[in-house]
Write a protein that holds these residues in place. Structure first.
Motif, PDB file in Angstrom:
ATOM      1  N   LYS A  85       0.857  -1.170   0.000  1.00  0.00           N
ATOM      2  CA  LYS A  85       0.000   0.000   0.000  1.00  0.00           C
ATOM      3  C   LYS A  85       0.899   1.228   0.000  1.00  0.00           C
ATOM      4  O   LYS A  85       2.019   1.179   0.490  1.00  0.00           O
ATOM      5  CB  LYS A  85      -0.886   0.005   1.243  1.00  0.00           C
ATOM      6  N   ASN A  87       0.505   3.806   1.769  1.00  0.00           N
ATOM      7  CA  ASN A  87       0.638   4.275   3.144  1.00  0.00           C
ATOM      8  C   ASN A  87       0.855   5.767   3.272  1.00  0.00           C
ATOM      9  O   ASN A  87       1.568   6.232   4.159  1.00  0.00           O
ATOM     10  CB  ASN A  87       1.773   3.545   3.859  1.00  0.00           C
ATOM     11  N   LEU A  88       0.254   6.527   2.357  1.00  0.00           N
ATOM     12  CA  LEU A  88       0.315   7.978   2.508  1.00  0.00           C
ATOM     13  C   LEU A  88      -0.635   8.365   3.638  1.00  0.00           C
ATOM     14  O   LEU A  88      -1.682   7.745   3.814  1.00  0.00           O
ATOM     15  CB  LEU A  88      -0.110   8.661   1.205  1.00  0.00           C
ATOM     16  N   LEU A  89      -0.241   9.374   4.404  1.00  0.00           N
ATOM     17  CA  LEU A  89      -1.062   9.794   5.532  1.00  0.00           C
ATOM     18  C   LEU A  89      -2.081  10.818   5.051  1.00  0.00           C
ATOM     19  O   LEU A  89      -1.709  11.866   4.527  1.00  0.00           O
ATOM     20  CB  LEU A  89      -0.176  10.376   6.636  1.00  0.00           C
ATOM     21  N   ASN A  90      -3.345  10.501   5.229  1.00  0.00           N
ATOM     22  CA  ASN A  90      -4.426  11.332   4.687  1.00  0.00           C
ATOM     23  C   ASN A  90      -4.451  12.745   5.247  1.00  0.00           C
ATOM     24  O   ASN A  90      -5.017  13.638   4.638  1.00  0.00           O
ATOM     25  CB  ASN A  90      -5.782  10.694   4.973  1.00  0.00           C
ATOM     26  N   TRP A  91      -3.882  12.915   6.435  1.00  0.00           N
ATOM     27  CA  TRP A  91      -3.965  14.222   7.068  1.00  0.00           C
ATOM     28  C   TRP A  91      -2.773  15.116   6.725  1.00  0.00           C
ATOM     29  O   TRP A  91      -2.625  16.193   7.264  1.00  0.00           O
ATOM     30  CB  TRP A  91      -4.116  14.078   8.580  1.00  0.00           C
ATOM     31  N   ARG A  92      -1.911  14.617   5.832  1.00  0.00           N
ATOM     32  CA  ARG A  92      -0.787  15.446   5.417  1.00  0.00           C
ATOM     33  C   ARG A  92      -0.868  15.720   3.927  1.00  0.00           C
ATOM     34  O   ARG A  92      -1.346  14.868   3.176  1.00  0.00           O
ATOM     35  CB  ARG A  92       0.534  14.702   5.680  1.00  0.00           C
ATOM     36  N   LEU A 100       8.135  12.949   5.032  1.00  0.00           N
ATOM     37  CA  LEU A 100       7.987  12.258   6.319  1.00  0.00           C
ATOM     38  C   LEU A 100       9.258  11.527   6.771  1.00  0.00           C
ATOM     39  O   LEU A 100       9.676  11.628   7.918  1.00  0.00           O
ATOM     40  CB  LEU A 100       6.822  11.265   6.256  1.00  0.00           C
ATOM     41  N   TYR A 132      -4.053  16.690  -0.986  1.00  0.00           N
ATOM     42  CA  TYR A 132      -4.031  15.604  -0.017  1.00  0.00           C
ATOM     43  C   TYR A 132      -4.198  14.269  -0.738  1.00  0.00           C
ATOM     44  O   TYR A 132      -4.791  14.213  -1.815  1.00  0.00           O
ATOM     45  CB  TYR A 132      -5.130  15.815   1.016  1.00  0.00           C
ATOM     46  N   PRO A 134      -6.163  11.680  -0.751  1.00  0.00           N
ATOM     47  CA  PRO A 134      -7.414  11.225  -1.376  1.00  0.00           C
ATOM     48  C   PRO A 134      -7.743  11.953  -2.673  1.00  0.00           C
ATOM     49  O   PRO A 134      -8.611  11.504  -3.422  1.00  0.00           O
ATOM     50  CB  PRO A 134      -8.483  11.547  -0.306  1.00  0.00           C
TER      51      PRO A 134
END
Ligand SMILES: Nc1ncnc2c1ncn2[C@@H]1O[C@H](COP(=O)(O)OP(=O)(O)OP(=O)(O)O)[C@@H](O)[C@H]1O
Ligand SMILES: [Mg+2]
Lengths: 262, 278
Positions: A85, A87-92, A100, A132, A134
């Motif tokens: 995956k 694994n990107l962080l949705n809140w960044r 990161l 972002y 998404p």
């Protein structure tokens, strides 16, 4: 070419509640600098385990892993690991996501950030840097994950089924993308996949693993005519050569996949 | 992503779409009107029955008398009591959230501790905290402290359990990704675990705001000299049902407002930090 990675008789046994699991059995091979090595094997044979050991996430029960001549001990700084995956962080934002690794390692120097901005620019993500995850397509997300891995300038990249979450069409173009990025950045990579054509299209050599516990069954050199003026051919170009089908048959037989009939 | 309908500058809507939207709006209004209608009828019925003497307004109170009590806020000290209850609730709530998260963090940090604590947490969670009331009063002193501790006791364990289970079920792939960059445990927590559990946090806030209010009212029943809970007990003892009913009414409004405040905060925070729709 210099030898970058050397595995000597690496074995690993998991201790679990319900008994021991022998995952790796005396695995030995080497990887030269700049080489793309494909790893194929039956599902559950220990491919991910092998990468975890090389990355230093999981200590080997026996044997040694040498990276640039030095034994790997704990998570190595010289290794970049890309998982299935993104694994990107949705809140960044994408920018803050790709930074990161540098942030965690406290390496957010001006020079490194510039390098990352360049990567974003070169690989077509600059205009999405403030968006972002998404809001991006699967292919773009995978590219962002690759840039996050490249940002820490690893000597060796480990890709574990890095494209299997993508649909077939996207996957063909993304493997092309990723491989040309890796070739241009002159990276060495171990590429785990269960997709034989994908492995053939990306690798210089393919290591075939046996059923669990994984042993090295055989190693095959993939030779394709390079693209003009380069030393390599890209995946889609490889897929269009006659040699491709022959390699496929070779590896397929080697893997000896039994399809159960009822 | 789906199309937003009522934004300007977009292609005209199809007749079917317009019909659908109209039907949807009609339905929404119908629901709203029914709700208001039920409320008004109940109040009216109550008032009428009290006036014609079917129910005894001395025991049941009466909407007009509640209204009178409400308009008389300054003199009967309702406002002061309201303030006390809100203060106690918010203090107990905040303490519960902060301490609960801290404990959850510690238990997440140490797998060993969390296994050790498991049976205690289960028992404490099942125990009706109100039963601890007398003990709390003796330990914390009969006063506002006891009431706040009561609110804290009721919300703390729930917070710990909720947050811990959230922390522990964070996507292991995200954690592995962080580990490949040599993240320390602290970094993993601040950069991955906590942010991915914002929705857990807000779920626990929503539960806790109600629980804290329960704790405060229970505490006020037991010890206090002020607060809505005190007012209800006092009103009951002196048979002033108007006061009791008015307090209960205010309490309902307070509970709704506090909950609404938390949802509002959730929207604000989640919209600011994440970009997934709430
Ligand atoms: N932490 C662990 N504890 C115990 N057993 C494990 C652990 N991780 C993996 N295993 C077992 O080790 C074996 C090899 O797992 P691994 O994930 O390396 O296989 P794989 O080749 O990557 O599989 P796949 O093709 O499904 O990706 C499996 O039988 C798995 O159940
Ligand atoms: Mg695997």
């Amino acid at each position: 070419m210099r030898e970058l990675l050397k595995l000597q008789d690496v074995s690993l046994t998991y201790q679990a509640e319900n008994g021991e699991v022998h995952a790796l059995d005396s695995i030995s091979f080497t990887a030269q600098e700049g080489e793309m090595i494909g790893i194929v094997g039956p599902s559950g044979c220990g491919k991910s385990t092998l990468l975890s050991v090389i990355a230093g996430l999981e200590p080997a029960t026996r044997g040694t892993v040498l990276l640039g001549g030095e034994p790997v001990n704990g998570v190595s700084e010289k290794i970049g690991y890309m998982l299935q995956k993104d694994n990107l962080l949705n809140w960044r934002t994408i920018r803050s996501n790709v930074l990161l690794g540098l942030e965690i390692r406290k390496m957010l120097t001006k020079e490194n950030v510039e390098y990352v901005e360049n990567l974003l620019e070169t690989y077509g993500l600059a205009e999405f840097a403030d968006k972002y995850p998404p809001q991006l397509s699967g292919g773009m997300r995978q590219r962002a994950a690759l840039i996050r891995t490249l940002a820490t300038k690893p000597d060796l990249l480990l890709l574990d089924e890095a494209f299997s979450a993508l649909d077939y069409q996207t996957r063909l173009t993304v493997t092309d993308d990723v491989l040309s990025i890796l070739r241009r950045e002159k990276k060495t990579a171990l590429i785990v996949t269960h997709d034989i054509p994908e492995s053939i299209s990306m690798s210089d050599r393919i290591i075939v693993l046996s059923d669990r516990p994984a042993r090295v069954k055989s190693i095959h050199k993939m030779e394709f005519p390079p693209r003009p003026g380069q030393s390599y051919a890209l995946p889609l170009e490889r897929r269009n050569t006659p040699a491709f089908g022959q390699y496929f048959n070779l590896i397929w037989k080697e893997l000896d996949v039994h399809v159960e009939t009822r | 992503m789906w199309k937003r309908d009522n934004k300007a500058g977009q292609e005209p809507l199809s007749p079917e779409r317009v019909a659908y939207l109209q039907a949807r709006n009609r339905r929404r209004w119908a629901i709203r009107l029914c709700r208001i209608f039920i409320l008004i009828s109940l109040i009216a019925l109550w008032e009428i029955l009290a006036r014609i003497g079917v129910i005894d307004s001395f025991i049941m109170s009466q909407p007009s008398r509640i209204l009178k009590t409400l308009t008389n806020l300054k003199n009967n000290g309702l406002l002061k009591h309201l303030g006390v209850t809100c203060f106690e609730t918010l203090t107990g709530f905040s303490l519960g959230v902060i301490l609960g998260n801290l404990v959850a963090l510690i238990l997440w940090w140490s797998d060993f501790l969390s296994k050790v604590a498991e049976p205690y947490l289960v028992v404490l969670n099942a125990l009706p905290k109100v039963a601890l009331g007398p003990v709390i009063i003796i330990w914390a002193g009969a006063g506002m402290q006891a009431i706040i501790v009561m609110a804290l006791a009721i919300s703390l364990i729930v917070t710990v359990l909720e947050m811990l289970s959230g922390f522990l079920s964070t996507d292991p792939e995200l954690i592995k990704m962080a580990r490949t960059f040599r993240a320390t445990r602290y970094q993993t927590f601040t950069k991955i675990i906590f942010p991915s559990n914002l929705h857990t946090l807000f779920n626990s806030l929503k539960i806790n705001i109600g629980l804290s209010l329960v704790g405060v009212i229970a505490g006020e029943f037991l010890v206090s000299k002020a607060g809505l809970g005190y007012l209800i007990v006092y009103g009951g003892q002196v048979f002033q049902m108007d006061l009791v009913m008015t307090s209960v009414l205010i309490l309902a409004v307070v509970a709704a407002l506090l909950y609404w405040g938390v949802t509002k905060l959730e929207r604000l925070v989640l919209n600011a930090v994440s970009h997934t729709k709430v």
